[in-house]
Write an enzyme that holds these catalytic residues in place. Sequence first.
Site, mmCIF file in Angstrom:
data_model
loop_
_atom_site.group_PDB
_atom_site.id
_atom_site.type_symbol
_atom_site.label_atom_id
_atom_site.label_comp_id
_atom_site.label_asym_id
_atom_site.label_seq_id
_atom_site.Cartn_x
_atom_site.Cartn_y
_atom_site.Cartn_z
ATOM 1 N N VAL A 235 0.863 -1.175 0.000
ATOM 2 C CA VAL A 235 0.000 0.000 0.000
ATOM 3 C C VAL A 235 0.902 1.227 0.000
ATOM 4 C CG1 VAL A 235 -1.841 1.245 1.191
ATOM 5 C CG2 VAL A 235 -1.756 -1.259 1.304
ATOM 6 N N CYS A 236 0.637 2.151 -0.898
ATOM 7 C CA CYS A 236 1.357 3.416 -0.954
ATOM 8 C C CYS A 236 2.872 3.169 -1.066
ATOM 9 C CB CYS A 236 1.001 4.266 0.261
ATOM 10 S SG CYS A 236 1.420 6.010 0.134
ATOM 11 N N SER A 237 3.648 3.808 -0.200
ATOM 12 C CA SER A 237 5.106 3.711 -0.308
ATOM 13 C C SER A 237 5.657 2.374 0.165
ATOM 14 C CB SER A 237 5.780 4.847 0.475
ATOM 15 O OG SER A 237 5.429 4.803 1.840
ATOM 16 N N GLY A 238 4.790 1.456 0.562
ATOM 17 C CA GLY A 238 5.253 0.103 0.852
ATOM 18 C C GLY A 238 5.920 -0.536 -0.352
ATOM 19 N N THR B 56 2.438 3.237 -7.090
ATOM 20 C CA THR B 56 2.515 3.701 -5.713
ATOM 21 C C THR B 56 1.859 5.075 -5.680
ATOM 22 O OG1 THR B 56 3.981 4.083 -3.811
ATOM 23 C CG2 THR B 56 4.804 4.768 -5.968
#
Length: 323
Positions: free
Chosen positions: A104-107, A124
């Site tokens: 999720v996102c910057s993961g 992202t």
Amino acid sequence: MEQREVLVVLFDGVQALDVSGPVEVFHGASQGEPGAYRIRTAGLDGTPVRTTSGLTLVPDLTLAEAGVPHTLLVPGGQGTRDPDPRLIDWLRGNAHRARRKVSVCSGALLLAEAGLLDGRRVTTHWMLCETLARRFPALRVDPEPIYVRDGDVATSAGVTAGIDLALALVEEDLGRDVALAVARHLVVFLRRPGNQTQFSVQLAAQTAERRPLRDLQQWITEHPAADLSVDALADRAGLSPRHFARAFRDEVGMPPGRYVDRVRLEAARRRLEDTADGIAQVSRHCGYGTPEAMRRAFLRVLGTSPAEYRRRFQPARPPVPAA
């Protein structure tokens, strides 16, 4: 029924909503289908971690104690900027064994650092796409979709896109009815298609430096059904058509025709989401002229028709209780 273990990785500086959003989706699915998911959280040392917003989360176990999950979920947050090397080492040595790898996102930065995204099409948060592509040239970074599936890897954009992706995974695992029930409970859409753009045209485009062009950008947004030809826009800006087209492209970052196409598509999307207007009425209001012209635009950019888009994107409303 197979029980699917969802293991959520925790670390200092994690984004709380990146964790809680998908967890609520999988938990809700388990309420409708008891035992469908077993959700656990794990950190490097098993000690409490502090989220970017100041909340404290307590992992269920350490990463070393975790077995092989069905779904490994890696959230984002400020902690992905300078991650603990031990976390990257754990991901590099263990994440590939999970049946599904989800970020999720910057993961996505953590999965990329561990070498798990090489050769993959990924996304992202739109603000980080350029960074991700520059740091990891072996990736095919697509900045527009809210989530991307590539084999056993799924990556998503910022925060709420993690909920969209989790709903898509639940629908894949347990069927549309279960996913719809979760969406109704959470009062969210079921479901934004993955190729839905994650930002508006105003965010995607640059803002012109010159006041007349800035004002014109705003006017286009407010009048999608007007004559938005280059000649008409040039006249409104007080420039020759050739000078206008060149200046607009240089300052906004795209030709005026492409900008108009994006504005009209976004206006149509919003009207389909927020009103009960018919397809023909929406097409006229947003400058397409005919439903067929709007249908072609939707298929070209979103891969779905306006009618299907409305069906998927209308908010799920809880049923009215019986009297």
